[in-house]
Write a protein that holds these residues in place. Structure first.
Motif: not given
Length: 391
Positions: A209-215, A282-285, A305-307, A318-325
């Motif tokens: 539940n850490q804030w940076y995990k971005n659940r 895994f969209p971690s901040l 995961t996050t770019n 080897a990963a697909f990337y999305i922008n940071k929230k």
């Protein structure tokens, strides 16, 4: 070598740090080195009290009593001893051995950066800032450091006033055996163990539940994907019981019947969950390293995961990337929709293309081999002990 490992006290209930300390100690012992683990005993902390007061009682054990014990123990040691701090958050103890051969392992500097008001998504209280300053003043006395990523080494450098004698990067090695399995069979095992119907596959996240995990962001992406594409694929979140804030987001989701929180999952469930998932989200901040990225890839699961570093260090090509929230609410909806498109792409990969990404991930995960990591750490330890003047 004679190696003394400083570790977090058991009574503060860390999970990843004790595992890391045991991995180091057992790895060095298996290499025929003499090993001891030093950590504070529970004296004041064990007395019944309110949670906030209990924390301060624990500080007495850690920062008043433990230093006395360390000074006593040091007197019986020989000269050729290496002191290893398994986490830079143990910084207040560095001064106890700053004139002896030593090395500090660094994981992430998120708490340190937050205390310096460098993280918009997370604010630190005044007392928290004082505590982080105590930690920083401690590890700043260190001369040798090993970081888990280039991102962590860069953050370390921004906090040190002087250039250290040595600052190395050694990526974490996977400390449990993760390997590909037949996806349908793995999914059936997870379904049998959890009682969740998973015949249509599932989207997976593993984390706390850490804030940076971005659940919260995970559910926002899932909601956007379900609205845009309409596919009824469940979402599994393996980790801690959801926070109150996360429960509100979950409760407001029109797809909550397909969102499942799995607590206290066994190793068997986790390993099969990775191997059977359609995609690992895994969209971690922020992270120090990003263990689950490597675990999922080693298990044959495509990763989104996050770019941002260090996720890009671990995921590589080897990963697909999305922008940071984004931090501002008006931009979150657009972010979730963009991420949902990437999620949809991965879920609907043609078989040959999916196999291509799985193979790429497996090869990438081979960089994070525990034996190779321990071999490198052992060489660094030996070099520090050999070259330290006080040794």
């Amino acid at each position: 070598m004679k190696i003394i490992f400083f570790a977090h006290p058991v009574f503060i209930n860390h999970q990843s740090m004790p595992r890391f300390a045991r991995m180091l100690a057992e790895g060095m012992k298996a290499r025929n080195h003499e090993v001891e683990i030093w950590s504070p005993n529970e004296y004041f902390h064990k007395y019944p009290s309110k949670e906030n007061l209990k924390k301060w009682m624990g500080y007495i054990d850690q920062y008043l009593l433990f230093p006395l014990e360390v000074r006593r123990k040091k007197r019986r040691l020989g000269e050729k001893v290496l002191f290893v701090f398994t986490d830079h958050a143990l910084g207040p103890w560095v001064k106890l051995v700053e004139d002896n051969p030593h090395v500090v392992h660094c994981h992430d500097f998120l708490a340190q950066r937050s205390a310096k008001n460098e993280i918009a998504e997370h604010k630190t209280s005044w007392t928290g800032k004082q505590y982080q300053a105590l930690i920083r003043n401690g590890y700043s006395k260190g001369k040798n450091f090993i970081s888990v990523s280039e991102k962590t080494r860069k953050d370390l450098g921004s906090f040190l006033k002087e250039r250290p004698v040595r600052s190395e990067v050694v990526y974490n090695g996977l400390n449990r055996s993760f390997a590909p399995k037949e996806p349908n069979r793995a999914g059936r095992i997870v379904s049998e163990k959890t009682g969740i119907p998973l015949e249509n596959g599932y989207i997976l996240h593993v984390g706390g539940n850490q804030w940076y995990k971005n659940r919260i962001g995970i559910i926002q992406i899932y909601n956007a994907w379900r609205i845009l594409k309409g596919q009824e694929v469940p979402l599994l979140l393996i980790g801690q019981s959801p926070s109150e804030e996360l429960k509100k987001i979950y409760g407001a989701s029109p797809f909550r019947k397909d969102i499942h929180f799995i607590e206290n999952a066994s190793d068997e469930v986790v390993k099969n969950a990775y191997a059977g998932a359609k995609v690992f989200l895994f969209p971690s901040l922020a992270e120090g390293f990003g263990w689950p990225i490597a675990e999922a890839m080693a298990s044959g699961c495509p990763v989104i995961t996050t770019n941002e570093a260090p996720m890009t260090e671990v995921g590589a090509e080897a990963a697909f990337y999305i922008n940071k929230k984004p931090c501002t609410e008006p931009e979150v909806e657009a972010w979730a929709s963009e991420a949902a498109e990437v999620l949809n792409t991965v879920i609907n990969l043609e078989q040959k293309e999916r196999e291509f990404w799985i193979e790429r991930g497996i090869i990438n995960a081979q960089r994070f081999d525990q034996k190779k990591s321990l071999d490198r750490i052992e060489r660094i330890y030996a070099d520090i002990l050999k070259n330290c003047k006080s040794a």
